[in-house]
Structure formats: structure tokens, C-alpha cells
Scaffold this motif. Structure first.
Motif, PDB file in Angstrom:
ATOM      1  N   ASP B  98      -0.622 -12.567  -8.383  1.00  0.00           N
ATOM      2  CA  ASP B  98      -1.922 -12.291  -8.194  1.00  0.00           C
ATOM      3  C   ASP B  98      -2.286 -11.070  -7.330  1.00  0.00           C
ATOM      4  OD1 ASP B  98      -2.741 -14.241  -9.671  1.00  0.00           O
ATOM      5  OD2 ASP B  98      -2.924 -15.805  -8.038  1.00  0.00           O
ATOM      6  N   GLY B  99      -1.465 -10.824  -6.173  1.00  0.00           N
ATOM      7  CA  GLY B  99      -1.762  -9.705  -5.380  1.00  0.00           C
ATOM      8  C   GLY B  99      -0.776  -9.469  -4.249  1.00  0.00           C
ATOM      9  N   VAL B 100      -1.347  -8.818  -3.299  1.00  0.00           N
ATOM     10  CA  VAL B 100      -0.395  -8.790  -2.028  1.00  0.00           C
ATOM     11  C   VAL B 100      -1.121  -9.370  -1.099  1.00  0.00           C
ATOM     12  CG1 VAL B 100       0.672  -6.410  -2.872  1.00  0.00           C
ATOM     13  CG2 VAL B 100      -1.224  -6.535  -1.266  1.00  0.00           C
ATOM     14  N   VAL B 101      -0.214  -9.826  -0.041  1.00  0.00           N
ATOM     15  CA  VAL B 101      -0.877 -10.310   1.307  1.00  0.00           C
ATOM     16  C   VAL B 101      -0.490  -9.393   2.400  1.00  0.00           C
ATOM     17  CG1 VAL B 101      -0.239 -12.125   2.954  1.00  0.00           C
ATOM     18  CG2 VAL B 101      -0.105 -12.756   0.694  1.00  0.00           C
ATOM     19  N   VAL B 102      -1.267  -8.974   3.224  1.00  0.00           N
ATOM     20  CA  VAL B 102      -1.182  -7.884   4.211  1.00  0.00           C
ATOM     21  C   VAL B 102      -1.183  -8.644   5.531  1.00  0.00           C
ATOM     22  CG1 VAL B 102      -2.283  -5.978   5.285  1.00  0.00           C
ATOM     23  CG2 VAL B 102      -2.142  -6.006   2.856  1.00  0.00           C
ATOM     24  N   GLU B 103      -0.133  -8.057   6.263  1.00  0.00           N
ATOM     25  CA  GLU B 103      -0.192  -8.680   7.860  1.00  0.00           C
ATOM     26  C   GLU B 103      -0.468  -7.486   8.580  1.00  0.00           C
ATOM     27  OE1 GLU B 103       3.123 -11.426   9.578  1.00  0.00           O
ATOM     28  OE2 GLU B 103       3.679 -10.952   7.378  1.00  0.00           O
ATOM     29  N   LEU B 104      -1.286  -7.676   9.412  1.00  0.00           N
ATOM     30  CA  LEU B 104      -1.770  -6.623  10.532  1.00  0.00           C
ATOM     31  C   LEU B 104      -1.431  -7.178  11.880  1.00  0.00           C
ATOM     32  CD1 LEU B 104      -5.146  -5.603   8.979  1.00  0.00           C
ATOM     33  CD2 LEU B 104      -2.978  -4.193   8.739  1.00  0.00           C
ATOM     34  N   VAL B 126      -8.927  -4.364   2.273  1.00  0.00           N
ATOM     35  CA  VAL B 126      -9.041  -4.735   0.639  1.00  0.00           C
ATOM     36  C   VAL B 126      -9.752  -3.756  -0.084  1.00  0.00           C
ATOM     37  CG1 VAL B 126     -10.104  -6.288  -0.752  1.00  0.00           C
ATOM     38  CG2 VAL B 126      -9.365  -7.175   1.161  1.00  0.00           C
ATOM     39  N   GLY B 127     -10.593  -3.200   0.589  1.00  0.00           N
ATOM     40  CA  GLY B 127     -11.352  -1.892  -0.166  1.00  0.00           C
ATOM     41  C   GLY B 127     -10.586  -0.668  -0.200  1.00  0.00           C
ATOM     42  N   ALA B 128      -9.905  -0.498   0.613  1.00  0.00           N
ATOM     43  CA  ALA B 128      -9.092   1.072   0.730  1.00  0.00           C
ATOM     44  C   ALA B 128      -7.888   0.677  -0.224  1.00  0.00           C
ATOM     45  CB  ALA B 128      -8.709   1.069   2.041  1.00  0.00           C
ATOM     46  N   VAL B 129      -7.278  -0.487  -0.053  1.00  0.00           N
ATOM     47  CA  VAL B 129      -5.842  -0.715  -0.849  1.00  0.00           C
ATOM     48  C   VAL B 129      -6.481  -0.804  -2.343  1.00  0.00           C
ATOM     49  CG1 VAL B 129      -4.234  -2.331  -1.460  1.00  0.00           C
ATOM     50  CG2 VAL B 129      -4.838  -1.886   0.963  1.00  0.00           C
ATOM     51  N   ARG B 130      -7.670  -1.394  -2.717  1.00  0.00           N
ATOM     52  CA  ARG B 130      -8.083  -1.162  -4.133  1.00  0.00           C
ATOM     53  C   ARG B 130      -8.261  -0.032  -4.577  1.00  0.00           C
ATOM     54  NH1 ARG B 130     -12.719  -4.591  -4.290  1.00  0.00           N
ATOM     55  NH2 ARG B 130     -11.527  -6.302  -4.142  1.00  0.00           N
ATOM     56  N   GLU B 131      -9.101   0.895  -3.622  1.00  0.00           N
ATOM     57  CA  GLU B 131      -9.666   2.004  -4.452  1.00  0.00           C
ATOM     58  C   GLU B 131      -8.355   2.862  -4.143  1.00  0.00           C
ATOM     59  OE1 GLU B 131     -12.267   5.615  -2.676  1.00  0.00           O
ATOM     60  OE2 GLU B 131     -12.310   3.872  -1.632  1.00  0.00           O
ATOM     61  N   LEU B 132      -7.530   2.965  -3.488  1.00  0.00           N
ATOM     62  CA  LEU B 132      -6.582   4.161  -3.245  1.00  0.00           C
ATOM     63  C   LEU B 132      -5.157   3.715  -4.074  1.00  0.00           C
ATOM     64  CD1 LEU B 132      -7.045   5.287   0.347  1.00  0.00           C
ATOM     65  CD2 LEU B 132      -7.848   6.147  -1.578  1.00  0.00           C
ATOM     66  N   THR B 133      -4.947   2.475  -4.308  1.00  0.00           N
ATOM     67  CA  THR B 133      -3.702   2.119  -4.758  1.00  0.00           C
ATOM     68  C   THR B 133      -3.772   1.240  -6.128  1.00  0.00           C
ATOM     69  OG1 THR B 133      -3.240   0.118  -3.763  1.00  0.00           O
ATOM     70  CG2 THR B 133      -2.519   2.149  -2.736  1.00  0.00           C
ATOM     71  N   GLY B 134      -4.943   0.888  -6.407  1.00  0.00           N
ATOM     72  CA  GLY B 134      -5.210  -0.125  -7.325  1.00  0.00           C
ATOM     73  C   GLY B 134      -4.505  -1.449  -7.246  1.00  0.00           C
ATOM     74  N   VAL B 135      -3.945  -1.537  -6.253  1.00  0.00           N
ATOM     75  CA  VAL B 135      -3.540  -3.251  -5.922  1.00  0.00           C
ATOM     76  C   VAL B 135      -4.635  -4.035  -5.229  1.00  0.00           C
ATOM     77  CG1 VAL B 135      -1.557  -4.232  -4.673  1.00  0.00           C
ATOM     78  CG2 VAL B 135      -1.179  -2.064  -5.827  1.00  0.00           C
ATOM     79  N   GLU B 136      -4.673  -5.230  -5.596  1.00  0.00           N
ATOM     80  CA  GLU B 136      -5.260  -6.310  -5.064  1.00  0.00           C
ATOM     81  C   GLU B 136      -4.681  -6.832  -3.944  1.00  0.00           C
ATOM     82  OE1 GLU B 136      -8.691  -7.338  -5.379  1.00  0.00           O
ATOM     83  OE2 GLU B 136      -8.870  -5.669  -6.985  1.00  0.00           O
ATOM     84  N   VAL B 137      -5.370  -7.023  -3.005  1.00  0.00           N
ATOM     85  CA  VAL B 137      -5.090  -7.769  -1.843  1.00  0.00           C
ATOM     86  C   VAL B 137      -5.819  -9.157  -1.617  1.00  0.00           C
ATOM     87  CG1 VAL B 137      -5.325  -7.715   0.662  1.00  0.00           C
ATOM     88  CG2 VAL B 137      -4.894  -5.549  -0.513  1.00  0.00           C
ATOM     89  N   VAL B 138      -4.902 -10.212  -1.850  1.00  0.00           N
ATOM     90  CA  VAL B 138      -5.560 -11.650  -1.852  1.00  0.00           C
ATOM     91  C   VAL B 138      -5.604 -12.096  -0.544  1.00  0.00           C
ATOM     92  CG1 VAL B 138      -4.557 -12.141  -4.255  1.00  0.00           C
ATOM     93  CG2 VAL B 138      -3.200 -12.468  -1.990  1.00  0.00           C
ATOM     94  N   ALA B 139      -5.078 -11.622   0.726  1.00  0.00           N
ATOM     95  CA  ALA B 139      -4.988 -12.117   1.826  1.00  0.00           C
ATOM     96  C   ALA B 139      -4.669 -11.084   2.851  1.00  0.00           C
ATOM     97  CB  ALA B 139      -4.236 -13.577   2.154  1.00  0.00           C
ATOM     98  N   VAL B 140      -5.555 -11.042   3.843  1.00  0.00           N
ATOM     99  CA  VAL B 140      -5.278 -10.188   4.998  1.00  0.00           C
ATOM    100  C   VAL B 140      -5.267 -11.012   6.369  1.00  0.00           C
ATOM    101  CG1 VAL B 140      -5.923  -8.140   6.243  1.00  0.00           C
ATOM    102  CG2 VAL B 140      -6.406  -8.248   4.100  1.00  0.00           C
TER     103      VAL B 140
END
Lengths: 205, 149
Positions: B98-104, B126-140
Motif C-alpha cells: 500500500d505504501g511506505v513506512v517512514v522512520e524518523l 506525508v504531504g511532501a512525499v506524496r507531492e514530490l515523489t507520488g509515493v503514499e506514506v502509510v505510517a510515520v
């Protein structure tokens, strides 16, 4: 719609090096840059770690002088060292690792300031550390503070030229190569920077 | 080291010498490296080494592949730009379909309420990754690693 794929295996700490060599790096002080660079180019994060420990002071100091505040300098130093890792496969070693890092750090600082300019301006103000509170400040300290601000307010390319030559001790030729400009251009920038600072200096009298 | 060679014809020699002296004082100031800098660099490098995946966006005109570390980089920059965040490390993994998980890992300015900051960072990432890469982030997942004044 989004799909996933595996790229070629990345360089990683575990795979590229036998563990005994990894262990040797934990005390890598006796290993020279050239050797460590070659190992890092071969994918050893452990070798790169020794290089980072060895050069972080120089990278951070240059970053701080170029961007003027510690938080931003940390970002620049991190970005520069990570960029160095990514660019390592293309590093040919003509210039020496430290000189190469100067160039990467300067580029990272330029990029950060360009990004900032398009969003928020640099505040340019750093809190004065407590042990340096006004009380017994000598006149020379006040002058140094004023000079620090004056250096920070120079246009970036002038500041970079001045910092590389006068703070980092590079020759004109080395600084010109670092900034990828001709030597006369570099000399002109240093001269203009010094002229601005001299104006300030007259104001302190 | 430098000094004489730097002075230009139009400079008054006395002024020039005074400037050199003042610059030397400035250059001699201690410049302590932030603690943990090397560790954060190595963590990011390790992260790059671990980003051995890419996202494929199927678009009408063809496929767009975005390397995993690019997603992590976009996420890191978005997190670092949030007011109250002093610095960030990131790792992105493509765990599901479904998308990527980002760990910060965040360095946060002291005094900032952490739960609301984390929420703000999530929205921004979530907004920046969607806008700039087209990828959905499912969890941060946010780790607050350090506080700075």
C-alpha cells in the motif's frame, strides 16, 4: 498505482568486509586516508566511519563559518558527509580527501542557504554561550563579534573565498579549485570581502 | 601563513594588518563539534545502504521509478523544515503493497510539546512525499532522539 522492486544490493556494513577487518577499524587511527577511502569505496561503512570521525571537526567548522549558525551548520555537515559517501565511487583522489571535503561542504552550504532563501531568512543570531556573557568582555571581543557578523553578512561567494583562504589556510590556487573558479576570480572575491570588512573595521575606531 | 600575500595594493597596510589580526582571533575560536554528529552521519549512510528498493509509479506515458533513499531524503527534509525540529534522520521501507513506512529520528528544540510536534511532522512528511515523489506514506514513526536548547 504503486509497485515495488528491489534495486541492486546496496553497500552495507556487513557484506563487503570480513568481520576482522571491520574490527580493525574500531581503532583506525593508524590507517591513512587513502587506505580508508579505498575501503569505503569498496562499500565499507566501517572505514567511512573512521574518515567521518577524523574529518568531522574540519567539515563542521567550515560549515559553521559558511552558514553562521550551529543548527544549520550541523545540517550542512551531515549533508556534506552523506554526499561524500554517495560520491565516493567517483572520487579519484587527485586532490586529497580533505580538499575534496572542502568542496562538498561548500556546495552543501550553498544549497542550504539557497533553500532557506526561498523559505525563511536566516536569523543570523546565535545565543551567546553563558560563559561568554557580557560582564568582563574586552574591547577586542566586541570587535571579534562585530567581525563575525560582518563576515556572515558578506555575499556567499565572497565569504566562501575569504573563509577558505584566510580561515582554512588554503592557497589561492587551492581555494580557486575548491570553488571551481579561476584564480583571478578568487583573488577578486577575497579582495572585495576584505574591502567590506575594512569598512567595518574603520567603524570600530 | 597568509597575511602579507593577501593584502592588496589599495589596502592601507596598517588597516590590513589589523584586519589580519582580527581575523586570526576569529579563526582561533574553539568550534566544538555537536555531540553525535558522526553517529548521525553513519546512521544516514547505513540508511542509504539499506534503501535497496524503489517505488514504481505506473503512469499513462510510462513507468517512473523512485529510489527508496530519495523517498527517505524527501521525508527527512520535510521533517527538518518543521518549526521546532533541529535536525532529522530518516529511513523509508516498502513493507507492504500500500505504501511506505517512514522512520524518523528527530532532534527537537527543548520546550516544544512533542505529541503535537510529531503530528505536525507526520502531516508535513506525508504531504511532501506524496507531492514530490507520488509515493503514499502509510505510517510515520517518530523517534525523538535528542533535545537542543
Amino acid at each position: 498505482m504503486t509497485g515495488w522492486g528491489a534495486s541492486s544490493p546496496g553497500r552495507s556494513r556487513g557484506t563487503a568486509l570480513p568481520s576482522d577487518v571491520d574490527a580493525a577499524f574500531s581503532d583506525g587511527r593508524h590507517l591513512d586516508d587513502d587506505y580508508l577511502v579505498r575501503r569505503a569505496q569498496g562499500g565499507s561503512v566501517a572505514a567511512f566511519e573512521v574518515l567521518v570521525a577524523r574529518h568531522q571537526q574540519q567539515v563542521f567548522r567550515l560549515a559553521h563559518r559558511l552558514v553562521g549558525e550551529r543548527a544549520a551548520a550541523e545540517d550542512v555537515a551531515q549533508d556534506a558527509l552523506v554526499s561524500a559517501w554517495r560520491a565516493l565511487p567517483g572520487f579519484r583522489g587527485e586532490a586529497g580527501f580533505a580538499t575534496w571535503l572542502h568542496r562538498i561542504t561548500t556546495n552543501a552550504a550553498r544549497q542550504l542557504l539557497a533553500r532557506r532563501r526561498s523559505t525563511v531568512p536566516l536569523t543570523g543570531e546565535e545565543p551567546v554561550p553563558e560563559h561568554e556573557q557580557p560582564e568582563a568582555r574586552a574591547l577586542t571581543t566586541a570587535r571579534t563579534d562585530a567581525l563575525r557578523v560582518a563576515v556572515r553578512e558578506l555575499p556567499f561567494e565572497q565569504r566562501a573565498a575569504l573563509v577558505l583562504v584566510q580561515f582554512e589556510g588554503l592557497s589561492y590556487a587551492e581555494a580557486a579549485r575548491t570553488l571551481e573558479v579561476s584564480e583571478p576570480t578568487l583573488r577578486g572575491r577575497v579582495a572585495r570581502a576584505r574591502r567590506s570588512l575594512l569598512e567595518q573595521l574603520r567603524g570600530w575606531r | 601563513m597568509t597575511g602579507d600575500a593577501l593584502r592588496h595594493d589599495e589596502e592601507d597596510p596598517v588597516d590590513g594588518a589589523e584586519l589580519d589580526g582580527a581575523l586570526r582571533e576569529l579563526a582561533a575560536e574553539a568550534e566544538p563539534v555537536p555531540s553525535g554528529l558522526a553517529g548521525r552521519v553513519v546512521e544516514r549512510v547505513d540508511g542509504l545502504a539499506g534503501h535497496d528498493w524503489h517505488a514504481v509509479l505506473v503512469q499513462p506515458g510510462g513507468r517512473t521509478r523512485v529510489a527508496g533513499w530519495v523517498v527517505a531524503l524527501v521525508a527527512r527534509r520535510a521533517a527538518a523544515a518543521v518549526d521546532g525540529v533541529g535536525g532529522a534522520t530518516s529511513r523509508a521501507s516498502a513493507d507492504g503493497v500500500d505504501g511506505v513506512v517512514v522512520e524518523l529520528g528527530l532532534t527537537v528544540r527543548a520546550g516544544v510539546p512533542l505529541p503535537s510536534l510529531a503530528e505536525q511532522v507526520r502531516r508535513s512528511v506525508v504531504g511532501a512525499v506524496r507531492e514530490l515523489t507520488g509515493v503514499e506514506v502509510v505510517a510515520v514513526d517518530v523517534h525523538v532522539d535528542d533535545l537542543v536548547e
